[in-house]
Design a protein around this motif. Structure first.
Motif, PDB file in Angstrom:
ATOM      1  N   LEU A   1       0.893 -11.234  -4.420  1.00 56.38           N
ATOM      2  CA  LEU A   1       1.982 -10.541  -4.881  1.00 56.38           C
ATOM      3  C   LEU A   1       2.204 -10.131  -6.101  1.00 56.38           C
ATOM      4  O   LEU A   1       2.888  -9.143  -6.179  1.00 56.38           O
ATOM      5  N   ILE A   2       2.980 -10.975  -6.868  1.00 59.60           N
ATOM      6  CA  ILE A   2       2.799 -10.766  -8.340  1.00 59.60           C
ATOM      7  C   ILE A   2       1.770 -11.093  -9.025  1.00 59.60           C
ATOM      8  O   ILE A   2       0.990 -11.980  -8.705  1.00 59.60           O
TER       9      ILE A   2
ATOM     10  N   GLY B   1       5.261  -7.231 -10.888  1.00 64.41           N
ATOM     11  CA  GLY B   1       4.105  -6.583  -9.770  1.00 64.41           C
ATOM     12  C   GLY B   1       2.750  -6.219 -10.410  1.00 64.41           C
ATOM     13  O   GLY B   1       2.651  -5.377 -12.399  1.00 64.41           O
TER      14      GLY B   1
ATOM     15  N   LEU C   1       0.901   4.666  -9.994  1.00 66.52           N
ATOM     16  CA  LEU C   1       1.409   4.152  -9.456  1.00 66.52           C
ATOM     17  C   LEU C   1       1.627   4.294  -7.510  1.00 66.52           C
ATOM     18  O   LEU C   1       2.401   2.831  -7.200  1.00 66.52           O
TER      19      LEU C   1
ATOM     20  N   LEU D   1      -0.060   0.821  -6.898  1.00 68.16           N
ATOM     21  CA  LEU D   1       1.247  -0.571  -7.793  1.00 68.16           C
ATOM     22  C   LEU D   1       1.934  -0.417  -5.735  1.00 68.16           C
ATOM     23  O   LEU D   1       1.881  -1.531  -5.815  1.00 68.16           O
ATOM     24  N   THR D   2       1.982   1.021  -5.887  1.00 71.12           N
ATOM     25  CA  THR D   2       3.652   0.810  -4.376  1.00 71.12           C
ATOM     26  C   THR D   2       1.839   0.163  -3.336  1.00 71.12           C
ATOM     27  O   THR D   2       2.313  -0.455  -2.575  1.00 71.12           O
TER      28      THR D   2
ATOM     29  N   LEU E   1       1.847  -3.667  -3.863  1.00 69.45           N
ATOM     30  CA  LEU E   1       3.821  -4.038  -3.324  1.00 69.45           C
ATOM     31  C   LEU E   1       3.264  -4.103  -1.852  1.00 69.45           C
ATOM     32  O   LEU E   1       3.742  -5.203  -1.479  1.00 69.45           O
ATOM     33  N   SER E   2       3.857  -3.271  -1.401  1.00 63.20           N
ATOM     34  CA  SER E   2       4.102  -2.807  -0.171  1.00 63.20           C
ATOM     35  C   SER E   2       3.176  -1.029   0.315  1.00 63.20           C
ATOM     36  O   SER E   2       3.427  -0.224   0.735  1.00 63.20           O
ATOM     37  N   PRO E   3       1.877  -1.307   1.128  1.00 62.20           N
ATOM     38  CA  PRO E   3       1.398  -0.586   1.855  1.00 62.20           C
ATOM     39  C   PRO E   3       2.321   0.041   2.808  1.00 62.20           C
ATOM     40  O   PRO E   3       3.128  -0.250   3.708  1.00 62.20           O
TER      41      PRO E   3
ATOM     42  N   SER F   1       4.278   2.139   2.194  1.00 65.68           N
ATOM     43  CA  SER F   1       5.470   2.750   1.499  1.00 65.68           C
ATOM     44  C   SER F   1       5.351   4.243   0.544  1.00 65.68           C
ATOM     45  O   SER F   1       6.162   4.881   0.522  1.00 65.68           O
ATOM     46  N   TRP F   2       4.744   4.677  -0.084  1.00 66.61           N
ATOM     47  CA  TRP F   2       3.543   5.526  -0.424  1.00 66.61           C
ATOM     48  C   TRP F   2       4.285   7.047   0.728  1.00 66.61           C
ATOM     49  O   TRP F   2       3.764   8.257   0.252  1.00 66.61           O
TER      50      TRP F   2
END
Lengths: 225, 225
Positions: free
Chosen positions: B42-43, B60, B133, B136-137, B140-142, B144-145
Motif C-alpha cells: 500500500l505504501i 504513496g 494521479l 496513484l489513485t 491507493l483507493s481503486p 475513487s477516480w
C-alpha cells in the motif's frame, strides 16, 4: 490524491532536520509518541548512502530506552557501511487507514511514522552485543529469548550489532476523518470516510520437524489476541 | 536472531546495484514478482540524499507498466530534491510472517521486498500529471477516480508528480518454514514455526458530514473481502 500526505515533512526539510529537543514543550509527548511508534512497528526501513546513492532496505530492529538496535550478517555491505559510522536514517511506519475524501485531491492516509537520523555505532563487546540481540529478539518475537536455544560464540561472531541513539528523531502522523473543501462538504455526494488498515497475526504454522503434539507456546499464542 | 534476514542484500551491494536485465534467464519471473510486490504494497519508503545525509520517508505510489509514480505537495523539500533529478531509492515491503526457530540465531522474517533505484523525472504536462494521479489513485483507493470529485486546475498545479522507471530494480524475499541447525532439528525441544502476518481492512468509518443513510460504495466495500 492529497497534497499533504506522507511526502510532506516540514520537520525533515533539508535545512533543519528535526530534533525533539528543539521543541522543548512538546518533547515529552513527542518522545512517548516516538517510542510508541517504534514499539508497535515490526520492521523499519534503513536508509544509507552507498557510493553517493541512497539505499533503503527493510530490516528488523529493537528499542531499549533511547537506543535503537539493528543487526545483520557481518558480510552484508549495507551493514558494513553503517559500521563505518556513516549517517543513517531509520524510518518505521504504521499505516492506520485509507482516507477517502469527496475530492480526489483530499484523499490521504492515516499513519504514524518515526524517522530517526544519526550515526550508528557498532557494538563490539560480548555483553553489549548480547544485550542488543536480546532487545532485537524481544521486539521481533517476545519470549523467544527465554524459550529458544541461545546464541553460541560462533553465531555471535557472525552477527553485526549496531546501536543508534534516538537523539535526532521525529514523529509524523495523520489521524481522523477526511478533510474536504467546504463546497464539497456542502454540495458533494461522493462517499467520504476512513477504511481502517490493521496488521494482524494468523494461526501459527509449526515447522515440519516439530512434533505434531507440541503445543504452540504461550509467548507465540498470545500474539493472536 | 538471524544472520540472513532483511539486511543482507547481495543484489544491492555497493559495487554492483542489481538490475533485472542482467539476469536474463530470471528476468521474466523476477519482473512478475517485482510487479506483484509493488501492486500489493500500500505504501513505499522513498530514500534520497539531502545535504549528504540519507532521508527515508513513507509515501504513496502507483505502478503503470514499468513506471512508478510518486506525488506530493510542490512545497515538500524531499519532492523538490527528487524533482531536481537526484538518485532515489524506492522500497516497498510486505511482511508475511515472523519465523520462530529452535535457535535464536535462526529466527527470521518472511517477507517480499521490491527495491527500485533510479532518477525520478518530474511530470509537467497536464495529461501526464493527470495520468500519474490516476495511477496513484487506482493504487491507493481503486474506484475513487470514477467516484470522487475530480482534480481541478488549482489542485493540479499544487501537486508534484514524479515518474521513476523500473529499470534498475530487484526483489528479495524469504518464504517458508524456519531453517534450524541439524543438531537443533534432531535434539532441540523449542517450538519452531511461522506466525503469519497479514494486512487487513477494518469496517469503513464514514465521515461525520456523510449522511447516515449513505451506503458504503462498492469500490470501498469490496476491499473488505
Amino acid at each position: 490524491m492529497t497534497t499533504e500526505p506522507m511526502t510532506t515533512a516540514p520537520a525533515l526539510s533539508s535545512t533543519a532536520r528535526s530534533t525533539l529537543t528543539r521543541k522543548r514543550d512538546r518533547a515529552a509527548s513527542d518522545r512517548r509518541a516516538l517510542h510508541d511508534v517504534l514499539d508497535e512497528a515490526l520492521i523499519c526501513h534503513l536508509g544509507l548512502v552507498l557510493n553517493g546513492s541512497p539505499v533503503v532496505l527493510p530490516t528488523g530492529f529493537g528499542r531499549d530506552g533511547d537506543t535503537l538496535y539493528l543487526h545483520g550478517s557481518t558480510g552484508a555491505s549495507s551493514l558494513r557501511a553503517a559500521e563505518d559510522g556513516v549517517d543513517v536514517c531509520v524510518t518505521a511506519t504504521l499505516l492506520d487507514g485509507i482516507v477517502y475524501a469527496r475530492s480526489l485531491n483530499n484523499h490521504s492516509m492515516n499513519y504514524r511514522s518515526a524517522v530517526v537520523h544519526g550515526r550508528a555505532r557498532q557494538v563490539t563487546d560480548k555483553a553489549g552485543k548480547l544485550h542488543g540481540l536480546r532487545v532485537l529478539t524481544d521486539h521481533l518475537s517476545p519470549g523467544s529469548w527465554e524459550h529458544a536455544r541461545g546464541v553460541n560464540a560462533k553465531e555471535l561472531a557472525s552477527v553485526t550489532v549496531l546501536a543508534l541513539d534516538l537523539a535526532e528523531a521525529s514523529v509524523k502522523m495523520r489521524t481522523g476523518e477526511p478533510v474536504d473543501e467546504p463546497e464539497d462538504v456542502e454540495h458533494g455526494t461522493a462517499w467520504a470516510g476512513v477504511l481502517p488498515v490493521r496488521t494482524v497475526f494468523g494461526a501459527p504454522e509449526p515447522a515440519a520437524y516439530v512434533p505434531g503434539e507440541a503445543p504452540v507456546p504461550d509467548h507465540v499464542a498470545r500474539r493472536l489476541s
